[in-house]
Design a protein around this motif. Sequence first.
Motif, PDB file in Angstrom:
ATOM      1  N   LYS A 138       0.807  -1.197  -0.036  1.00  0.00           N
ATOM      2  CA  LYS A 138      -0.002   0.052  -0.071  1.00  0.00           C
ATOM      3  C   LYS A 138       0.822   1.136   0.032  1.00  0.00           C
ATOM      4  O   LYS A 138       1.943   1.497   0.860  1.00  0.00           O
ATOM      5  N   TYR A 139       0.405   2.157  -0.980  1.00  0.00           N
ATOM      6  CA  TYR A 139       1.441   3.379  -0.833  1.00  0.00           C
ATOM      7  C   TYR A 139       0.403   4.578  -0.309  1.00  0.00           C
ATOM      8  O   TYR A 139      -0.714   4.946  -0.708  1.00  0.00           O
ATOM      9  N   PRO A 140       1.161   5.243   0.662  1.00  0.00           N
ATOM     10  CA  PRO A 140       0.455   6.428   1.030  1.00  0.00           C
ATOM     11  C   PRO A 140       0.496   7.678  -0.090  1.00  0.00           C
ATOM     12  O   PRO A 140       0.840   7.089  -1.432  1.00  0.00           O
ATOM     13  N   LYS A 141       0.196   8.932   0.395  1.00  0.00           N
ATOM     14  CA  LYS A 141       0.120   9.954  -0.758  1.00  0.00           C
ATOM     15  C   LYS A 141       1.820  10.383  -0.957  1.00  0.00           C
ATOM     16  O   LYS A 141       2.109  11.243  -0.085  1.00  0.00           O
ATOM     17  N   VAL A 142       2.440   9.899  -1.925  1.00  0.00           N
ATOM     18  CA  VAL A 142       3.880  10.035  -1.911  1.00  0.00           C
ATOM     19  C   VAL A 142       4.179  10.581  -3.155  1.00  0.00           C
ATOM     20  O   VAL A 142       3.393  10.627  -4.182  1.00  0.00           O
ATOM     21  N   THR A 173      11.979  10.040  -1.948  1.00  0.00           N
ATOM     22  CA  THR A 173      10.226   9.666  -1.996  1.00  0.00           C
ATOM     23  C   THR A 173       9.660  10.850  -0.612  1.00  0.00           C
ATOM     24  O   THR A 173      10.136  10.340   0.284  1.00  0.00           O
ATOM     25  N   VAL A 174       8.918  11.441  -0.882  1.00  0.00           N
ATOM     26  CA  VAL A 174       8.029  12.270   0.426  1.00  0.00           C
ATOM     27  C   VAL A 174       6.827  11.657   0.474  1.00  0.00           C
ATOM     28  O   VAL A 174       5.922  11.805  -0.618  1.00  0.00           O
ATOM     29  N   ASP A 175       6.400  11.517   1.667  1.00  0.00           N
ATOM     30  CA  ASP A 175       4.891  11.107   2.080  1.00  0.00           C
ATOM     31  C   ASP A 175       4.076  12.669   2.311  1.00  0.00           C
ATOM     32  O   ASP A 175       4.135  13.360   3.275  1.00  0.00           O
ATOM     33  N   TYR A 176       3.084  12.857   1.611  1.00  0.00           N
ATOM     34  CA  TYR A 176       2.441  13.953   1.889  1.00  0.00           C
ATOM     35  C   TYR A 176       1.095  13.415   2.454  1.00  0.00           C
ATOM     36  O   TYR A 176      -0.141  14.397   2.024  1.00  0.00           O
ATOM     37  N   PRO A 221      -0.075  17.022   4.684  1.00  0.00           N
ATOM     38  CA  PRO A 221       0.630  17.832   3.961  1.00  0.00           C
ATOM     39  C   PRO A 221       1.350  19.014   4.699  1.00  0.00           C
ATOM     40  O   PRO A 221       2.414  19.414   4.237  1.00  0.00           O
ATOM     41  N   LEU A 222       1.007  19.424   5.876  1.00  0.00           N
ATOM     42  CA  LEU A 222       1.664  20.111   6.553  1.00  0.00           C
ATOM     43  C   LEU A 222       2.899  19.886   7.480  1.00  0.00           C
ATOM     44  O   LEU A 222       3.866  20.361   7.925  1.00  0.00           O
ATOM     45  N   SER A 223       2.961  18.167   7.577  1.00  0.00           N
ATOM     46  CA  SER A 223       4.215  17.520   7.914  1.00  0.00           C
ATOM     47  C   SER A 223       4.377  16.491   7.139  1.00  0.00           C
ATOM     48  O   SER A 223       4.312  15.229   7.480  1.00  0.00           O
ATOM     49  N   PRO A 224       5.114  16.707   5.945  1.00  0.00           N
ATOM     50  CA  PRO A 224       5.372  15.577   5.142  1.00  0.00           C
ATOM     51  C   PRO A 224       6.638  14.814   5.929  1.00  0.00           C
ATOM     52  O   PRO A 224       7.381  15.379   6.633  1.00  0.00           O
ATOM     53  N   ARG A 225       6.755  13.565   5.319  1.00  0.00           N
ATOM     54  CA  ARG A 225       7.653  12.687   5.938  1.00  0.00           C
ATOM     55  C   ARG A 225       8.576  12.109   4.863  1.00  0.00           C
ATOM     56  O   ARG A 225       7.887  11.910   3.764  1.00  0.00           O
ATOM     57  N   LEU A 226       9.896  11.820   5.104  1.00  0.00           N
ATOM     58  CA  LEU A 226      10.666  11.096   4.054  1.00  0.00           C
ATOM     59  C   LEU A 226      10.266   9.599   4.169  1.00  0.00           C
ATOM     60  O   LEU A 226      10.215   9.077   5.274  1.00  0.00           O
ATOM     61  N   VAL A 227      10.293   8.913   2.992  1.00  0.00           N
ATOM     62  CA  VAL A 227       9.975   7.674   2.982  1.00  0.00           C
ATOM     63  C   VAL A 227      10.996   6.862   2.498  1.00  0.00           C
ATOM     64  O   VAL A 227      11.606   5.849   3.148  1.00  0.00           O
ATOM     65  N   THR A 228      11.754   7.131   1.456  1.00  0.00           N
ATOM     66  CA  THR A 228      13.005   6.551   0.907  1.00  0.00           C
ATOM     67  C   THR A 228      13.865   7.475   0.252  1.00  0.00           C
ATOM     68  O   THR A 228      13.343   8.425  -0.521  1.00  0.00           O
TER      69      THR A 228
END
Length: 380
Positions: free
Chosen positions: A2-6, A166-169, A172-179
């Motif tokens: 499953k992919y988040p909003k990346v 790759t960034v998870d949005y 949106p106000l606190s994006p996270r690095l995925v890979t």
Amino acid sequence: MKYPKVFTSESVSEGHPDKICDQISDAILDACLAQDPYSRVACECYVTTNHLIIGGEITTKAQIDYRAIARKVLRDIGYTNKKYGIDADSCKIDVYVKHQSLDIARGVDAQGAGDQGIMFGYATDETKGYMPLPIVMAHKLVRVASALRKSGEFKWARPDMKSQVTVDYSHPLSPRLVTVCMSIQHDPNYKKREFKKFIKEKIMIEVAKSFDMNTDFKVEINPTGKFVIGGPKGDVGLTGRKIIVDTYGGSARHGGGAFSGKDCTKVDRSAAYMARYIAKNVVAAGLAKKCEIQLAYVIGKADPVSVMIDTFNTHVIPEEKILQAILENFSLKPQEIIQQLELRKPQFQQLASYGHIGRHDINVRWEALDKVEILKTYLQ
């Protein structure tokens, strides 16, 4: 899976084969402009194992030593050993340069666009530089890695490098690095564990911290296992083949035209810079949180055939009013763009790697925010 909003963007180092060609093409452009600001330049390069071909259409009063320029660019990058794919001092260089077509020149001489085309500019408020986060992070990764290679601190590294972020949005106000992925050419006799440890700790984590991002991302380093054969030996290079790296990393549309090796009469370059200038000032003025501008021209005509704005439903005032503000405060004729953005001075080689857009380490006019105050008056 499953992919988040990346969203993912990539960049490449100055030693990547395509970027070698971009830098040589723009170094030749700069050399022409330094002697003759009205030079007409369309310079293309092709590089393969220890062999470089320079071609194109150049009309200039400048006296240019194409081979000397190319060898200096290669030497400055660090290509001084045949084992890296090309050697600045011994490689073969062929030059096939002719004058600009009189049919094209006729359109430019009439103060119009040097070609037809569609160009896009974009800005977002997600970073201080009004750029998408994934591409600026990807640029910084290979830029830091290249600097550490040149200083000697990054042992076993060779010039050819790529990065991917790759960034998870989902929030949106606190994006996270995925890979975070890096592929870095290296010497055959290297210590793999030490090499990877350095990349993760001294490059990836440090860059993530510089953006106040999380450091628990998935790490991918040379996923095939090794990367010894690289540079022009591993892959041929061509001018203008990294247009998404050059702009917004895929976060915005691109008209298709490349930048490097083209003088300012080519709207592929000048109008794309202008569209960025407009979009950045619109967002900085608070008229929208995101803004994409499209400009379109036909050869020989001064006025654009269309101007489009898209704020992705982030506008504070109607888009029609934003468009009105743009048309009232920005000159869109090619010759006026050239003058306003100071595009006849040599400045382009330094843009040919690590992005033409969002470059706050370089004083370029299309990154100026000098229209913000007047645009703010449209909020009233």
